[in-house]
Design a protein around this motif. Structure first.
Motif, short mmCIF file in Angstrom:
data_model
loop_
_atom_site.label_atom_id
_atom_site.label_comp_id
_atom_site.label_asym_id
_atom_site.label_seq_id
_atom_site.Cartn_x
_atom_site.Cartn_y
_atom_site.Cartn_z
N UNK A 208 32.87 28.07 43.62
CA UNK A 208 33.33 29.37 43.81
C UNK A 208 34.84 29.22 43.42
N UNK B 20 36.04 28.92 38.04
CA UNK B 20 36.45 29.99 37.39
C UNK B 20 37.80 30.45 37.44
N UNK C 165 28.42 30.07 34.71
CA UNK C 165 29.46 29.25 34.24
C UNK C 165 30.24 28.40 35.47
N UNK D 175 28.47 25.32 35.92
CA UNK D 175 28.82 24.41 34.68
C UNK D 175 30.13 23.64 34.87
N UNK D 176 31.24 24.76 35.10
CA UNK D 176 32.60 24.18 35.24
C UNK D 176 32.67 22.95 36.31
N UNK E 5 27.13 37.21 37.63
CA UNK E 5 26.99 36.89 36.39
C UNK E 5 27.83 35.79 36.10
N UNK E 6 28.86 35.42 36.76
CA UNK E 6 29.97 34.10 36.75
C UNK E 6 29.24 32.88 37.05
#
Lengths: 230, 230
Positions: B179, B182, B164, B167-168, B160-161
Motif C-alpha cells: 500500500x 506506489x 504494480x 511488484x514494487x 488497478x494499481x
DNA sequence: GTCTATAACGAGATAGAC
DNA sequence: GTCTATCTCGTTATAGAC
C-alpha cells in the motif's frame, strides 16, 4: 503588390520552419549543447551565412526552439482541458492536464529535455520565453483558483511560509488564495518530477505500469492542492 | 617490493582523481555532452593516449563521474540521516534526508544535472551505476518501512494499481508494504522535481524563499507517505 | 529591400604520420 | 609522445541575384 509580399512572407515562413525542423532533428540526435548552425545549413543544402537572415545567432535559434516547445506543450495541455465538458469537476480537470503533459513529454522527449532538463551550458533563456513557459502553470493556477472560488478545504500554512505565500499569490494571480499558492507551486514542480523520471529513464527496470502509477500520483497531487471530484 | 606497489597504486589513484577532477571542471563549463578525453588530457599536461591507461573510453570516464556523483549524494543523505538521534520521529528523518538532497544538489549543480538531468546523447548508463543510484531511494524506503513497522495509516490503493504495488514492494524491499510502495516511488520522483526546478532555475523570478517552500513541500511529501512526528 | 553565396577570421577539435 | 595537416565551429564582410 500584396501578392508579392505574401509570397515572400510565405517563403520566409517555410524556410524558417525547415530550419527549426532540422534543428529539432539534431536536438534529438546530438543534444542541445551540440546544436550547430553549420550542420543545420549543410543538411538543408544552404550555406551557413544564409541562416543569419532567419536567426541572428545560434542562441536565437535555440530560443526559438525553446519557445516552440513550451508552446507545443502548453497548447497540448490547454486543448485537453478545453475539450472537457463545462461541468467537469476540478480534480478531473487537474488530472486531465497532468496526463496531457505526460503524454506530450513521452511524445517529445528531446524537446522535453530542452525545456525541463539540464540547462544548456553558456546559454541563458531570455525573458521572451517566459509567456510560453508559463502556460501550463497558469492553466493549473486557473483550475485551482476556480475550485477555491467554490470554497475548497486546505490545511493551514506554517507561519514562516506566510510571506512567501502572499508574494506568490500576488505575483501569480489574484484568483489564487495565499493558502493554496505554495502547495500549488510545489505540486507543479512535483508533476514535472514525475514526468521527468519517466522520460529520462529513472523508472527503468523498476516501474512497469507507469501510466497507472502516474494516474494515481497525479490524482493525489490534485487532492493535495484541495481539489475534489473523481 | 610491496612498497613499490604501494607507491604505484598511490600514484595511480592520484592521477585517476586528477583526471576526474578535471573532467568535473569541464562538466561544469561545457556540459556532459562535450566532455572530451583530449581536453582533459591537455589541461593536465598529459597526452590523450595516456588517459586510456586510466579510463578505456570517454564513456567509462562518464560512468565513473556518474557513480561518484550518485555516491556523493548518497553519502550526504546517509550521513545526515545517521547523525539523527535514534528516537527521531519518521517524518523528521524524512525531511532531514530531503534537505540533505537539496543541499547537495545546490552545492553540486553540474553533477546533479549529470545524474538527474537530460540523458547524455549516445550514452547509456551501465548496470554498474545502479547500486550507487539506488542509495537515496533505499534510504527513503528504510525510513518509510520502519514507520510502517510501527503501523502507519495509509489511504487504500485503487484496484488497478494493486499489481504494480505488489511488484514494487516485492522488488524493492520486504519491509515496504504494497500500500505504501506506489506513493513512495511517486514521492521519490516528486522530491527530485522540487529539487530540479530549483537547481535548473525554473523557480527564478518566482519563488523567493526557496528554502522555506522546500521545507514545507518536503514535509507534506512525507505526510503523504504516511509519516508523522514533527 | 531581401535573399544567397563566397570568402575569410580565430578558435578549437581530430586523425594520422612520424 | 609530438607535430602537422585537415577538419569543425560561430560569425562577419562583401558581392551579386532577384
Amino acid at each position: 503588390m500584396s501578392s508579392t509580399q505574401g509570397a515572400r512572407a510565405r517563403a520566409r515562413t517555410e524556410v524558417t520552419a525547415a530550419i527549426k525542423d532540422e534543428a529539432r532533428r539534431q536536438l534529438a540526435a546530438e543534444g542541445a549543447a551540440k546544436l550547430s548552425l553549420r550542420a543545420v545549413a549543410r543538411e538543408l543544402g544552404m550555406v551557413s551565412s544564409a541562416l543569419y537572415r532567419y536567426f541572428p545567432s545560434r542562441d536565437d535559434l535555440l530560443t526559438a526552439l525553446i519557445i516552440d516547445a513550451y508552446d507545443s506543450l502548453g497548447e497540448a495541455a490547454e486543448t485537453a482541458h478545453a475539450a472537457l465538458p463545462d461541468d467537469t469537476a476540478p480534480l478531473r480537470r487537474w488530472t486531465t492536464v497532468c496526463e496531457a503533459v505526460r503524454a506530450w513529454a513521452l511524445d517529445h522527449p528531446h524537446e522535453y529535455a530542452l525545456i525541463y532538463g539540464s540547462p544548456v551550458p553558456g546559454y541563458a533563456a531570455p525573458p521572451t520565453t517566459v509567456p510560453s513557459a508559463a502556460r501550463v502553470g497558469l492553466l493549473l493556477v486557473e483550475i485551482v483558483g476556480d475550485a477555491h472560488q467554490d470554497g475548497a478545504a486546505l490545511p493551514p500554512l506554517p507561519e514562516e511560509l506566510r510571506p512567501e505565500a502572499e508574494r506568490l499569490s500576488a505575483d501569480i494571480s489574484p484568483a489564487l488564495p495565499p493558502e493554496a499558492a505554495p502547495g500549488l507551486v510545489a505540486a507543479w514542480s512535483q508533476l514535472f518530477g514525475l514526468v521527468g523520471f519517466e522520460v529520462f529513464g529513472q523508472f527503468n527496470r523498476m516501474v512497469t505500469d507507469r501510466a497507472e502509477l502516474f494516474r494515481y500520483a497525479a490524482g493525489r497531487l490534485g487532492e493535495g492542492v484541495g481539489l475534489t471530484g473523481a
